[in-house]
Design an enzyme around this catalytic site. Sequence first.
Site, PDB file in Angstrom:
ATOM      1  N   ASP A 223      -6.800  -3.555   4.509  1.00  0.00           N
ATOM      2  CA  ASP A 223      -7.353  -3.075   3.250  1.00  0.00           C
ATOM      3  C   ASP A 223      -7.199  -4.124   2.149  1.00  0.00           C
ATOM      4  O   ASP A 223      -6.622  -3.870   1.098  1.00  0.00           O
ATOM      5  CB  ASP A 223      -6.673  -1.762   2.856  1.00  0.00           C
ATOM      6  CG  ASP A 223      -7.318  -1.122   1.627  1.00  0.00           C
ATOM      7  OD1 ASP A 223      -8.513  -1.376   1.391  1.00  0.00           O
ATOM      8  OD2 ASP A 223      -6.614  -0.395   0.894  1.00  0.00           O
TER       9      ASP A 223
ATOM     10  N   GLU B 241       1.983  -1.593   9.332  1.00  0.00           N
ATOM     11  CA  GLU B 241       1.247  -0.387   9.725  1.00  0.00           C
ATOM     12  C   GLU B 241       0.476  -0.537  11.035  1.00  0.00           C
ATOM     13  O   GLU B 241      -0.716  -0.246  11.108  1.00  0.00           O
ATOM     14  CB  GLU B 241       0.309   0.050   8.601  1.00  0.00           C
ATOM     15  CG  GLU B 241       1.053   0.478   7.344  1.00  0.00           C
ATOM     16  CD  GLU B 241       0.142   1.052   6.264  1.00  0.00           C
ATOM     17  OE1 GLU B 241      -1.096   0.959   6.424  1.00  0.00           O
ATOM     18  OE2 GLU B 241       0.657   1.595   5.277  1.00  0.00           O
TER      19      GLU B 241
ATOM     20  N   TYR C   8       3.019   7.896   1.285  1.00  0.00           N
ATOM     21  CA  TYR C   8       2.111   8.156   0.166  1.00  0.00           C
ATOM     22  C   TYR C   8       1.965   9.655  -0.087  1.00  0.00           C
ATOM     23  O   TYR C   8       0.861  10.173  -0.219  1.00  0.00           O
ATOM     24  CB  TYR C   8       0.749   7.513   0.433  1.00  0.00           C
ATOM     25  CG  TYR C   8       0.767   6.008   0.274  1.00  0.00           C
ATOM     26  CD1 TYR C   8       0.697   5.428  -0.985  1.00  0.00           C
ATOM     27  CD2 TYR C   8       0.891   5.179   1.373  1.00  0.00           C
ATOM     28  CE1 TYR C   8       0.735   4.053  -1.141  1.00  0.00           C
ATOM     29  CE2 TYR C   8       0.926   3.799   1.231  1.00  0.00           C
ATOM     30  CZ  TYR C   8       0.845   3.240  -0.039  1.00  0.00           C
ATOM     31  OH  TYR C   8       0.894   1.873  -0.179  1.00  0.00           O
TER      32      TYR C   8
ATOM     33  N   GLU D 150       6.465   0.908   1.030  1.00  0.00           N
ATOM     34  CA  GLU D 150       5.289   1.182   0.201  1.00  0.00           C
ATOM     35  C   GLU D 150       5.342   2.622  -0.288  1.00  0.00           C
ATOM     36  O   GLU D 150       5.681   3.526   0.467  1.00  0.00           O
ATOM     37  CB  GLU D 150       3.968   0.990   0.971  1.00  0.00           C
ATOM     38  CG  GLU D 150       3.599  -0.430   1.300  1.00  0.00           C
ATOM     39  CD  GLU D 150       2.220  -0.544   1.974  1.00  0.00           C
ATOM     40  OE1 GLU D 150       1.374   0.362   1.773  1.00  0.00           O
ATOM     41  OE2 GLU D 150       1.991  -1.530   2.698  1.00  0.00           O
TER      42      GLU D 150
END
Length: 630
Positions: free
Chosen positions: A196, A438, A491, A527
């Site tokens: 990303d 990831e 997240y 993160e």
Amino acid sequence: MDKFKIIFTLSILISIVCGKGMLYPRSSEGRQIQSLDGMWNFRIDDSPTRNEGFDQKWYSRPLSITGAVIPMAVPSSYNDVTEDKNIRDFVGWAWYDREFFVTKEWQSRRLVLRFDSAHYYCIVYVNGAEAVRHNGGHLPFEAEVSNMINFDGPNYLTVALNNTLSPTTLPPGTISYKTDTSKYPEGYFVQNLQMDFFNYAGIHRHVRLYTTPKTYIDDITVTTTVDIGSNVAYVIYDIQIIGDQAVGLTVELLDSEGVVIQGAPTSNGTLKVMNPTLWWPYTMNSGVPAYLYTLKVALDGSDIDVYRLPVGIRVVNVTSDKFLINNTPFYCHGVDKHEDSDIRGKGLDYALIAKDFNMLKWLGVNCFRTSHYPYAEEILDQADQQGIVIIDESPGVGIKSYNFDNQDLLNHHLEVMSEMYRRDKNRPSVCMWSVANEPDSDSANSVNYFKSVIGHTRQLDPTRPVSFTSDRDYSNDKCVQFVDVIMINRYYGWYSDTGHPEVIQRQVNTNFLEWRKLYNKPLLVSEFGAGTVAGLHMEPSMAFTEEYQIDVLSQYHQAFDQHIGKFLVGELIWNFADFMTAQNPTRVVGNKKGILTRQRQPKAAAQLVRNRYNSMFHSSFKRDRRLCYL
């Protein structure tokens, strides 16, 4: 397009790996450097096969003779420099060249051509002859070119650069060929990314020609140990010398004022340092935190060679619940970053580096991860000098389950970790390796893959912990069993339960405790965050507003505070600054999760983070260092 695919695959298979040494170019009494940065000639090969440049041998003469060229800055990414969408989004071979001259005084020297980074796959020609190939961006490569240089006139340096991401590159990617001619032109294809961030391409860092004597210092490896109780340190060094001349060798360790404090006449050995001044993160020492000695290595023969290597004396250890620097618990209050900015993309920029480190200190950051690739050596220089801890991450981002059985990818990943270690092994700021970000680490075929990569990295460097960042659940991740520190990306309140920050604390606490039950290892949140459009406000808060970013981060902070001093050893906000991504419906001109804008201006959440991190920093000096977690 089949011809294009075949050419790129074959190029990867015959990629040339450089020699053992990869010392950063430094001028000295025995070495000189000539910069080849500047404005180069540039052209993309947008022929249907992307192979016209090789068919017509563009490397055999100046590019301007074979067609139109434009000026292109080196270092920089080429994508955002022009107003041409075809250049910005180009996939395939791009060509650079420039003219340069070499003084006749260098005729008796060994000449090395070095590229600090070119993304992604690179073939370099000197005066029409191939000098070196390299597979992968973000890391340096070089070749001796002594016999290729013309000392009586101009020289031509040509670079063919391919940014295609394939199943055997890091990051991996694929090419999709659109064959429905009712929707797409004939030969149409697109690059599919598995990460990303924008696939910036170009010669991203310095290009230099440097000299050494014929017998020269090829490599230096330094490790340090510290006996805190006895106030003694040991600098263990190993020096590789190449050449057939008889030379004398002197090794000296100098303090920051240039005073010699220890010396030896051998190529490997141990220097004992009494009452050492240790390298500390700046939040752990209010005096001289990032203290650097200099290891001076000198060859004395018919032609001298001298190399000076900065050395920080420190040790890193991990227990079941602590991350220790010099036997003192360290808590990482940090950020994740990207090499990314307007116009230059991933191109090296000293003003940007200075600004970033000023903002890191302003925020109170004491640690960052080089997400998701090794950063420029000039950035790591500042981390060494300013006392900021680095989690050094490979470009192994977005590796999917269907990639793990690809032996070529595994071999390349091992090679990348070797190159990273070779480049960054001597840096005191580099305190942990991250081999991936990831990956599909819940798939069965990920186990052997990461057992190999992590084991290889640990064998290269037993002095630093090794990890990767996982976005999988504690119940199904199959690879954290191999790491020293568990790093997780979470997240809550963003990708799940969007708009509901009130559930974050409960979910964080549950997740942390489950990880702890399964693995008796320290935990670092690598993160967390929320997308925020600068200047967008709403009360009560809503997703993408500056108020919502504050709400999300505040909930995470309250959850973290319950675990600091137990087994939580750090927090890294995603992200330091907004950055560019590929175009897609979920990204509005890039990723907006930064607490700073892409231009490094603070959003409202930056003040929240600044207050938190600086209060952690200042409170640390009110405690006995043995109890300090900062």
